[in-house]
Design an enzyme around this catalytic site. Structure first.
Site: not given
Ligand code: ADP
Ligand code: MG
Length: 400
Positions: A34, A199, A357, A381
């Site tokens: 970033r 999320k 992120g 988001g």
């Molecule tokens: P982004 O930031 O790309 O939008 P998120 O913040 O929604 O993604 O999710 C990222 C997190 O999701 C990572 O820290 C990862 O460890 C977690 N994650 C992925 N799959 C699982 C799972 N099956 N159980 C728990 N956590 C998970």
């Molecule tokens: Mg995230």
């Protein structure tokens, strides 16, 4: 939307609202994507003789200073990237900030301390936010919005401040919006969307809109278990949002009605315990079919059959939007699903966009060349809400 080329910045104090919300391990920046993403905008303004005042949030402090959310490590890294000294103010609108800004010569840059150390930044009260925006406005003559990761927030520095100063969009926002437009206007087909991450409720919203646009939607990560549970499967102690099951079923029905392929994992890696992300001691896990998750285990990555299936579904893609890791990629034993999807994006002939992120950080941490993707967005988001069709306060403010 005006761009920075439309502003006469020479000799002026230019406030740049950036998104420098980088992942930290103590005071060590684990992914500086970033910072690198906004550096060209800052460099351009400096070259044109502006006095640049950079501001950002980091993490979620509760409206007062908290050492672990200090932007001090970011000031240092930004300085390295720009090849210039970055004056760091130890407050946001106090004496230190005023002194740092007053001390800037043309072509010099200062970074203010975390915007969210001030309650006014995120306040729901319009007057309180505006009062903080006025304090920020006193530090600058012009405003450049370039914190794409924060444009979906109705915060003082994102929404209220641009109303008080002549403003323009920075190069990062201009690029991000250009890419998102490509994903909403005419897209090259098949348009494949991959959603994962943790999320769940944040991400379900985007499915609504994408069901009208995408040809295929592939689900992985923590999101998958709410869908599997909605279909009546045991998901053990996996991430689950019980109250979203009904919505998941509606999406599955809507996808069928519209002829959108909606694909869930067929196999998953499960374990009785969450992996050790610090020491990375090898995990103990089993591979099971996604309809046979034991009641005392949680799903932590997609399995090999799912990896292959998703790679197939991506092989002919004309456009791909991917948000959310397929598993707990921070541990090497659960990174293979995310790696496989990243590789499938690279192998696909289409225009590939990675948003989020953690997803963007995953691509870099897992060793992929970020330039090989069509676009890596700095906003999770924000890009999701754009694709949901929502008005984003930070973009609306720049248009006015
Ligand atoms: P982004 O930031 O790309 O939008 P998120 O913040 O929604 O993604 O999710 C990222 C997190 O999701 C990572 O820290 C990862 O460890 C977690 N994650 C992925 N799959 C699982 C799972 N099956 N159980 C728990 N956590 C998970
Ligand atoms: Mg995230």
């Amino acid at each position: 939307m005006k761009t920075i080329e439309d502003l006469d910045v020479t000799g002026k104090r230019v406030f740049v609202r950036a998104d420098l919300n980088v992942p930290l391990d103590g005071a060590t920046i684990t992914d500086d994507g970033r910072i690198r993403a906004v550096a060209p905008t800052i460099a351009k303004l400096l070259e044109r003789g502006a006095k640049v005042v950079v501001a950002s949030h980091l993490g979620r402090p509760k409206g007062e200073p908290e050492a672990k959310f200090s932007l001090a490590p970011v000031a240092e890294r930004l300085g390295e990237i720009l090849g210039k000294d970055v004056a760091f103010a130890t407050d946001t609108v106090g004496e230190s900030a005023a002194a740092a800004v007053a001390g800037l010569a043309d072509g010099q840059v200062a970074l203010l301390e975390n915007l969210r150390f001030n309650a006014g930044e995120t306040s729901k009260d319009d007057a309180e936010r505006k009062a903080f925006a006025e304090q920020l406005a006193a530090l600058a003559d012009l405003y450049v919005g370039d914190g794409f990761g924060a444009v979906h927030r109705k915060h003082a520095s994102v929404f209220d401040l641009p109303a008080l100063l002549p403003h323009a969009a920075g190069d990062l926002i201009a690029t991000e919006v250009g890419v998102l437009k490509k994903l909403t206007d005419e897209v090259a087909r098949p348009y494949v969307v991959v959603l994962g991450g943790a999320k769940v409720s944040d991400k379900l919203g985007v499915i609504d809109n994408l069901l009208k646009k995408a040809d295929r939607i592939l689900i992985g990560g923590g999101m998958a278990y709410t869908f599997l549970a909605a279909q009546g499967h045991e998901v053990g102690i996996s991430l689950l949002q019980e109250d979203q099951k009904g919505r998941c079923l509606e999406y599955l029905a809507e996808a069928e009605k519209r002829g959108v392929e909606f694909v869930l994992p067929v196999d998953v890696l499960v374990s009785a315990e969450f992996p050790d992300l610090k020491g990375k001691t090898p995990a103990t896990f089993d591979l099971v079919s996604s309809d046979a998750i034991p009641a005392d285990k949680e799903g932590l990555d997609i399995g090999p059959k799912t990896r292959e299936l998703y790679a197939e579904k991506l092989a002919d893609a004309g456009t791909v939007f991917w948000n959310g890791p397929m598993g707990v990629f921070e541990h090497p034993d659960y990174a293979n699903g995310t790696k496989a999807v990243a590789q499938a994006l690279l192998d696909s002939p289409g225009f590939t966009v990675v948003g989020g992120g953690d997803s963007a950080a995953a691509v870099r941490i897992l060793g992929f060349d970020e330039n090989a993707f069509g676009h890596i967005s700095t906003g999770g988001g924000a890009s999701l809400e754009y694709l949901e069709g929502k008005q984003l306060p930070g973009l609306t403010a720049l248009e006015g």
